[in-house]
Design an enzyme around this catalytic site. Structure first.
Site, PDB file in Angstrom:
ATOM      1  N   HIS A  70       6.975 -28.020  52.891  1.00  0.00           N
ATOM      2  CA  HIS A  70       8.575 -28.199  52.416  1.00  0.00           C
ATOM      3  C   HIS A  70       8.034 -27.654  50.751  1.00  0.00           C
ATOM      4  O   HIS A  70       8.449 -27.196  49.553  1.00  0.00           O
ATOM      5  CB  HIS A  70       9.076 -29.731  51.724  1.00  0.00           C
TER       6      HIS A  70
ATOM      7  N   ARG B 146      -0.400 -29.561  55.675  1.00  0.00           N
ATOM      8  CA  ARG B 146       0.055 -29.541  56.522  1.00  0.00           C
ATOM      9  C   ARG B 146       1.507 -27.843  56.514  1.00  0.00           C
ATOM     10  O   ARG B 146       1.854 -27.475  55.936  1.00  0.00           O
ATOM     11  CB  ARG B 146       1.904 -30.263  56.186  1.00  0.00           C
TER      12      ARG B 146
ATOM     13  N   GLU C 175       9.178 -37.558  63.951  1.00  0.00           N
ATOM     14  CA  GLU C 175      10.154 -37.394  62.987  1.00  0.00           C
ATOM     15  C   GLU C 175      11.233 -37.752  63.795  1.00  0.00           C
ATOM     16  O   GLU C 175      12.225 -37.488  63.165  1.00  0.00           O
ATOM     17  CB  GLU C 175       9.662 -36.019  62.081  1.00  0.00           C
TER      18      GLU C 175
ATOM     19  N   ASP D  55      12.856 -37.913  57.981  1.00  0.00           N
ATOM     20  CA  ASP D  55      13.369 -36.898  59.045  1.00  0.00           C
ATOM     21  C   ASP D  55      13.914 -38.104  59.986  1.00  0.00           C
ATOM     22  O   ASP D  55      14.656 -37.991  60.382  1.00  0.00           O
ATOM     23  CB  ASP D  55      12.656 -36.397  58.923  1.00  0.00           C
TER      24      ASP D  55
HETATM   25  C1  3PY Z   1       9.053 -36.720  56.292  1.00  0.00           C
HETATM   26  O1  3PY Z   1       9.427 -37.690  55.246  1.00  0.00           O
HETATM   27  O2  3PY Z   1      10.448 -36.996  56.597  1.00  0.00           O
HETATM   28  C2  3PY Z   1       7.949 -36.385  55.805  1.00  0.00           C
HETATM   29  O3  3PY Z   1       8.074 -35.165  56.339  1.00  0.00           O
HETATM   30  C3  3PY Z   1       7.430 -36.468  54.411  1.00  0.00           C
HETATM   31  O4  3PY Z   1       6.953 -34.906  54.161  1.00  0.00           O
HETATM   32 MG    MG Z   2       9.973 -34.255  57.668  1.00  0.00          MG
END
Ligand code: 3PY
Ligand code: MG
Length: 257
Positions: free
Chosen positions: A48, A73, A152, A178
């Site tokens: 991101h 990442r 996530e 997420d």
């Molecule tokens: C999330 O919280 O989904 C993340 O990927 C943090 O960057």
């Molecule tokens: Mg995320």
């Protein structure tokens, strides 16, 4: 006698808690500034954040110059970029959206040398940064570089124990934004909601039981304290964009602007 190298892996495995900064801006020198400010590690975000391979290459050098441990990442499913990040000297890869054992196996393949994985040979930058000759780098690379699978989604939670059991998965790293979004079926992004906090506590417990590391992305200091109480040894707290904005607002407010 040579002193053992202090790596992110050795610090986490010895039980140290590591708070990492999160770098979204593709401005390499920020990595050094954050490390010199006291962060033990800095994660460069290509998912991101605005980082690309060039800014990651320079950013890693900058974090190391500041005395920190660089992590990267990569974007979703870019397992080749995970390998590349390690070749450029990242000490850890935090792979987003690892939702199945197959995803986790792809992460192991990209980040670990055979026979554990299928990482291709060519860590020249990483070996130089670590001050090692390639054979010495090779002999400890699988142990000294960390592969974190981001958890996530409910699918990842379902597969968690199988993911944790894989040789080569050093730990899991929770993306609570997420995770909350998918746990509540797209109703809201609610990382500090009850369902998400319960899932986070459960993930920390299961990772510990499996002898794996666990990391948590934290949205504020309260969240980080909750994560520490859950037993997370790795906590991401503070995004460069937010730190600059908050600092600027605070400064202006202090003179009534
Ligand atoms: C999330 O919280 O989904 C993340 O990927 C943090 O960057
Ligand atoms: Mg995320």
């Amino acid at each position: 006698m040579t002193t053992p190298r202090v790596t992110l892996a050795s610090r986490l495995r010895s039980g140290e808690t590591i708070v990492t900064a999160w770098s979204s801006l593709a401005v390499p020198i920020l990595g050094e500034l954050m490390a010199r400010a006291g962060y033990k590690a800095v994660a460069l975000d290509m998912q991101h954040g605005m980082h690309d391979v060039a800014s990651v290459r320079e950013g890693i050098l900058s974090v190391v110059a500041g005395g920190g441990h660089p992590m990267v990442r990569p974007p979703v499913d870019e397992f080749a970029t995970a390998s590349r990040a390690l070749d450029l000297g990242a000490e850890a890869v935090i792979m987003p959206m690892v939702n199945s054992v197959d995803d986790a196996l792809a992460l192991v393949a990209a980040t670990k040398y055979p026979p554990m994985g299928a990482r291709s040979w060519g860590p020249h930058r990483a070996a130089t940064l670590a001050g090692l000759q390639p054979p010495a780098y090779f002999s400890s690379a699988n142990a000294d570089t960390l592969a974190f699978a981001m958890i996530e989604t409910p699918a990842a939670l379902e597969a968690l124990d199988d993911i944790l059991a894989l040789d080569g998965i050093d730990g899991v790293f929770v993306g609570p934004a997420d995770l909350s979004l998918t746990l509540n079926n797209g109703t809201a992004v609610d990382p500090k909601g009850e369902a998400c906090l319960e899932a986070c506590a459960d993930i920390a417990r299961r990772a510990r039981a499996a002898g794996r590391l666990a990391g948590l992305f934290c949205i504020d200091a309260d969240h980080a304290r909750a994560g520490m109480a859950m037993g997370y040894p790795l906590l991401a707290l503070g995004i460069d964009v937010g730190l600059v904005t908050a600092g600027a607002m605070e400064m202006l407010k202090s003179i009534g602007e």
